[in-house]
Design a protein around this motif. Sequence first.
Motif, mmCIF file in Angstrom:
data_model
loop_
_atom_site.group_PDB
_atom_site.id
_atom_site.type_symbol
_atom_site.label_atom_id
_atom_site.label_comp_id
_atom_site.label_asym_id
_atom_site.label_seq_id
_atom_site.Cartn_x
_atom_site.Cartn_y
_atom_site.Cartn_z
ATOM 1 N N ALA A 315 0.708 -1.417 -0.062
ATOM 2 C CA ALA A 315 0.021 -0.022 0.020
ATOM 3 C C ALA A 315 0.787 1.075 0.002
ATOM 4 O O ALA A 315 0.610 2.331 -0.802
ATOM 5 C CB ALA A 315 -0.993 -0.117 1.270
ATOM 6 N N ALA A 316 1.820 1.277 0.617
ATOM 7 C CA ALA A 316 2.848 2.432 0.759
ATOM 8 C C ALA A 316 3.485 2.691 -0.823
ATOM 9 O O ALA A 316 3.841 3.646 -0.991
ATOM 10 C CB ALA A 316 4.027 2.345 1.783
ATOM 11 N N GLU A 317 3.843 1.462 -1.125
ATOM 12 C CA GLU A 317 4.306 1.641 -2.552
ATOM 13 C C GLU A 317 3.264 2.268 -3.506
ATOM 14 O O GLU A 317 3.749 3.095 -4.459
ATOM 15 C CB GLU A 317 4.873 0.363 -3.301
ATOM 16 C CG GLU A 317 5.738 0.112 -4.271
ATOM 17 C CD GLU A 317 7.002 0.946 -4.019
ATOM 18 O OE1 GLU A 317 7.465 1.773 -5.236
ATOM 19 O OE2 GLU A 317 7.672 1.107 -2.958
ATOM 20 N N GLN A 318 2.349 1.944 -3.502
ATOM 21 C CA GLN A 318 1.107 2.280 -4.375
ATOM 22 C C GLN A 318 1.024 3.864 -4.190
ATOM 23 O O GLN A 318 0.829 4.679 -5.011
ATOM 24 C CB GLN A 318 -0.031 1.586 -4.091
ATOM 25 C CG GLN A 318 -0.115 0.193 -4.751
ATOM 26 C CD GLN A 318 -1.293 -0.703 -4.412
ATOM 27 O OE1 GLN A 318 -2.066 -0.241 -3.541
ATOM 28 N NE2 GLN A 318 -1.360 -2.065 -4.678
ATOM 29 N N GLU A 319 0.852 4.196 -2.884
ATOM 30 C CA GLU A 319 0.833 5.634 -2.455
ATOM 31 C C GLU A 319 1.886 6.462 -3.124
ATOM 32 O O GLU A 319 1.683 7.721 -3.416
ATOM 33 C CB GLU A 319 0.652 5.749 -0.813
ATOM 34 C CG GLU A 319 0.494 7.245 -0.494
ATOM 35 C CD GLU A 319 -0.911 7.511 -0.905
ATOM 36 O OE1 GLU A 319 -1.019 8.848 -0.701
ATOM 37 O OE2 GLU A 319 -1.842 6.961 -1.242
ATOM 38 N N LYS A 320 3.022 5.924 -2.817
ATOM 39 C CA LYS A 320 4.434 6.482 -3.522
ATOM 40 C C LYS A 320 4.225 6.878 -4.874
ATOM 41 O O LYS A 320 4.407 7.791 -5.698
ATOM 42 C CB LYS A 320 5.402 5.862 -3.148
ATOM 43 C CG LYS A 320 6.847 6.625 -3.614
ATOM 44 C CD LYS A 320 7.948 5.791 -3.269
ATOM 45 C CE LYS A 320 9.179 6.319 -3.867
ATOM 46 N NZ LYS A 320 10.637 5.592 -3.487
ATOM 47 N N ALA A 321 3.860 5.612 -5.590
ATOM 48 C CA ALA A 321 3.498 5.651 -7.211
ATOM 49 C C ALA A 321 2.621 6.818 -7.617
ATOM 50 O O ALA A 321 2.550 7.692 -8.362
ATOM 51 C CB ALA A 321 3.121 4.341 -7.710
ATOM 52 N N ARG A 322 1.349 6.885 -6.788
ATOM 53 C CA ARG A 322 0.187 7.726 -6.938
ATOM 54 C C ARG A 322 0.789 9.186 -6.878
ATOM 55 O O ARG A 322 0.644 10.222 -7.670
ATOM 56 C CB ARG A 322 -0.883 7.417 -5.712
ATOM 57 C CG ARG A 322 -2.106 8.400 -6.233
ATOM 58 C CD ARG A 322 -3.170 8.041 -5.259
ATOM 59 N NE ARG A 322 -2.608 8.690 -3.965
ATOM 60 C CZ ARG A 322 -2.589 9.793 -3.627
ATOM 61 N NH1 ARG A 322 -2.940 10.743 -4.433
ATOM 62 N NH2 ARG A 322 -2.196 10.288 -2.377
ATOM 63 N N LEU A 323 1.746 9.420 -5.603
ATOM 64 C CA LEU A 323 2.002 10.936 -5.651
ATOM 65 C C LEU A 323 3.138 11.163 -6.797
ATOM 66 O O LEU A 323 2.854 12.498 -7.117
ATOM 67 C CB LEU A 323 2.840 10.895 -4.239
ATOM 68 C CG LEU A 323 1.996 10.740 -3.058
ATOM 69 C CD1 LEU A 323 2.831 10.812 -1.626
ATOM 70 C CD2 LEU A 323 0.917 11.945 -2.898
ATOM 71 N N ILE A 324 3.912 10.084 -7.187
ATOM 72 C CA ILE A 324 4.511 10.614 -8.155
ATOM 73 C C ILE A 324 3.956 10.817 -9.665
ATOM 74 O O ILE A 324 4.079 11.626 -10.312
ATOM 75 C CB ILE A 324 5.757 9.667 -8.490
ATOM 76 C CG1 ILE A 324 6.662 9.525 -7.347
ATOM 77 C CG2 ILE A 324 6.614 9.462 -9.516
ATOM 78 C CD1 ILE A 324 7.731 8.125 -7.371
ATOM 79 N N ALA A 325 2.957 9.991 -9.714
ATOM 80 C CA ALA A 325 1.993 10.234 -10.624
ATOM 81 C C ALA A 325 1.235 11.439 -10.963
ATOM 82 O O ALA A 325 1.076 12.125 -11.974
ATOM 83 C CB ALA A 325 1.202 8.956 -10.916
ATOM 84 N N GLU A 326 0.622 11.770 -9.768
ATOM 85 C CA GLU A 326 0.096 13.099 -9.837
ATOM 86 C C GLU A 326 1.148 14.437 -9.689
ATOM 87 O O GLU A 326 0.778 15.670 -9.708
ATOM 88 C CB GLU A 326 -0.911 12.948 -8.629
ATOM 89 C CG GLU A 326 -1.975 12.032 -8.595
ATOM 90 C CD GLU A 326 -2.682 12.048 -7.141
ATOM 91 O OE1 GLU A 326 -2.532 12.615 -6.326
ATOM 92 O OE2 GLU A 326 -3.861 11.042 -7.245
ATOM 93 N N ARG A 327 2.355 14.205 -9.567
ATOM 94 C CA ARG A 327 2.955 15.325 -9.435
ATOM 95 C C ARG A 327 2.695 16.334 -8.276
ATOM 96 O O ARG A 327 2.746 17.336 -8.737
ATOM 97 C CB ARG A 327 3.247 16.012 -11.018
ATOM 98 C CG ARG A 327 4.074 15.118 -11.855
ATOM 99 C CD ARG A 327 4.029 15.689 -13.124
ATOM 100 N NE ARG A 327 4.425 14.963 -14.540
ATOM 101 C CZ ARG A 327 4.591 15.319 -15.775
ATOM 102 N NH1 ARG A 327 4.297 16.476 -15.865
ATOM 103 N NH2 ARG A 327 4.793 14.334 -16.510
ATOM 104 N N ALA A 328 2.901 15.558 -7.181
ATOM 105 C CA ALA A 328 2.547 16.470 -6.045
ATOM 106 C C ALA A 328 3.324 17.491 -5.741
ATOM 107 O O ALA A 328 4.788 17.271 -5.992
ATOM 108 C CB ALA A 328 2.271 15.628 -4.899
#
Length: 600
Positions: A315-328
């Motif tokens: 779940a943490a890895e997915q959250e990290k990927a989501r933040l990178i994808a969304e270019r937070a």
Amino acid sequence: MFAALVTCAPAQAEKRVALVIGNSAYKSVPKLGNPANDAGLIGGMLKKAGFDTVDVRQDLSAPEMRKALREFGTRTRDADVAVIYYAGHGMEVDGTNYLIPTDAALETDADVYDEALPIDRVLVSIEPAKQLRLVILDACRDNPFAKTMKRTVASRAIGRGLAKVEPTSPNTMIAFAAKAGSTASDGDSRNSPFAVALSDHLPKPGLDLRKAFGFVRDDVLRSTANKQEPFVYGSLGGDDVPLVPARPAATGPQANPQSELRRDYELALQLATRDGWEAFLTQYPDGFYANLAKGQLNKIAAEETRATAEQKARAAEQEKARLIAERAQKAEQEKATAAAKAAEEARIAAEKQKQIEQAKAEAAERERKVAEAAAAKALAEKQAAEKARAELAAKQAAERAEQAAKPAADRQLPEAGQKVAALSPGPTSPLSTADLTKSVQSELRRVGCLTSAAEGEWTSAAQRSLTLFNKYAGTQFDVKLASVDALDALKAKPGRVCPLVCNFGFKADGDQCVKITCRAGYRVGDDNECEKIPEKKPAARDEPRRRDQERKDAESAAPKSQASGQMICNSAGCRPVAKGCRLGTVKNLYGASPTTEICN
């Protein structure tokens, strides 16, 4: 066949009933963690032991506890064995033990008689049982009610833990979780050490209760580092009295019990689930296969922990990927970090504030207790003084009545020349005159009316001190001699009677005179208070009174005009010539005068 069945049939089974109460959710004090769990553990143990009825009740109020005991008393009328287990708060007041319901407030020590249930009420419920009456009290915990309740009677004793109990009915045992006068521990696990030991040893078939409680004592001492010692009161007969009867011995060829156990173990091993292993341990709680089952449960728990950790990492890895994808944006991340930090700081500040308020509340509670103790002490002193004053007034009234009756008795004396029988002397004081005088002087010195040392002679200083005592105590003793009545009245005074008089420069501080200390520039005045030291004026040399008067008259009559700029000097010093005046000489009866100031 009928004869064989009658011969081989077991004796009629005993009827065994039990009542289990666990009080945890108290309304006026913090909740207890273990009593509800302990009640469930003991209730399950008694059910597995084959008891006919086991009534498990939790968090009972006072009316509910009375109703439960009344209903249980009805069930024990035709029972052979009756058992009551109670876990919760209990306390001892004036040697009597009480069980505390969950709705008890116990604001004062007298409330325990109305809001709690005495142990005698519990004994009445099990009294009809025919063979065994057993009461188990896991109620020796540190009682929070005793710390907050107000004391209405100073002599009423509130003990620590429970008091010793000696049952009057035969075949009755009362087991305490801790020895009388000590407290029991809740332990760090789900159940208390006492409840765990009870569930281990009491259900063993054929084990005598006295020996079972001995094993319970050893286990609790071992688990609490010898801090808690269970204790049993009462007595049983010479025969073994087990809580669970021994199983009848097998008379024919029996199947190997290990084969059935092994078969159940292999079945649980095929299932390989937590529910399967827990069901196996419920059926076989002890032994080699039980240890193997516990190991399988530990293995399953480790696998569950690993799976949970893996899921969290995914779940943490997915959250990290989501933040990178969304270019937070970095600013938003820093803002979130700052918000989390601010929230943590606010939590820490709130925790500190809570600790401060708690410390203030504890300090206020200590001050309240000190104030109550001081008020109680002052009340006791006041009552003692009033009692002494009342006794003294009664004694003086009796003396006045005796003196009033004495003239009447004198008129009934026989005439002169008539023979009169000698009367035996009346009772005298056990003290000699010197000892009585010294005792009266010592008491006068104690109450602050005499400053000199106590002597064996009744001096003028002693007479003056007794006069002062009569003045401030409202008595009328004869000051010319020391009397037993005066000594009794002095002893009845608990503290100082005559005011403390200090010399000049000293002031009263309690029962002592201390020196008055003034700050710099101040001194002790005539009123024995600090006053400012006046400034010293330069002293002028003496002059003839006539010359002073002439100078004052000249200065007062000088007109207001322009100054001449001249200076005049005399014994008082030098000053400018007054406006409208000048320097010159004036003739008088003795000739020309020295240079002086001449005005219009």
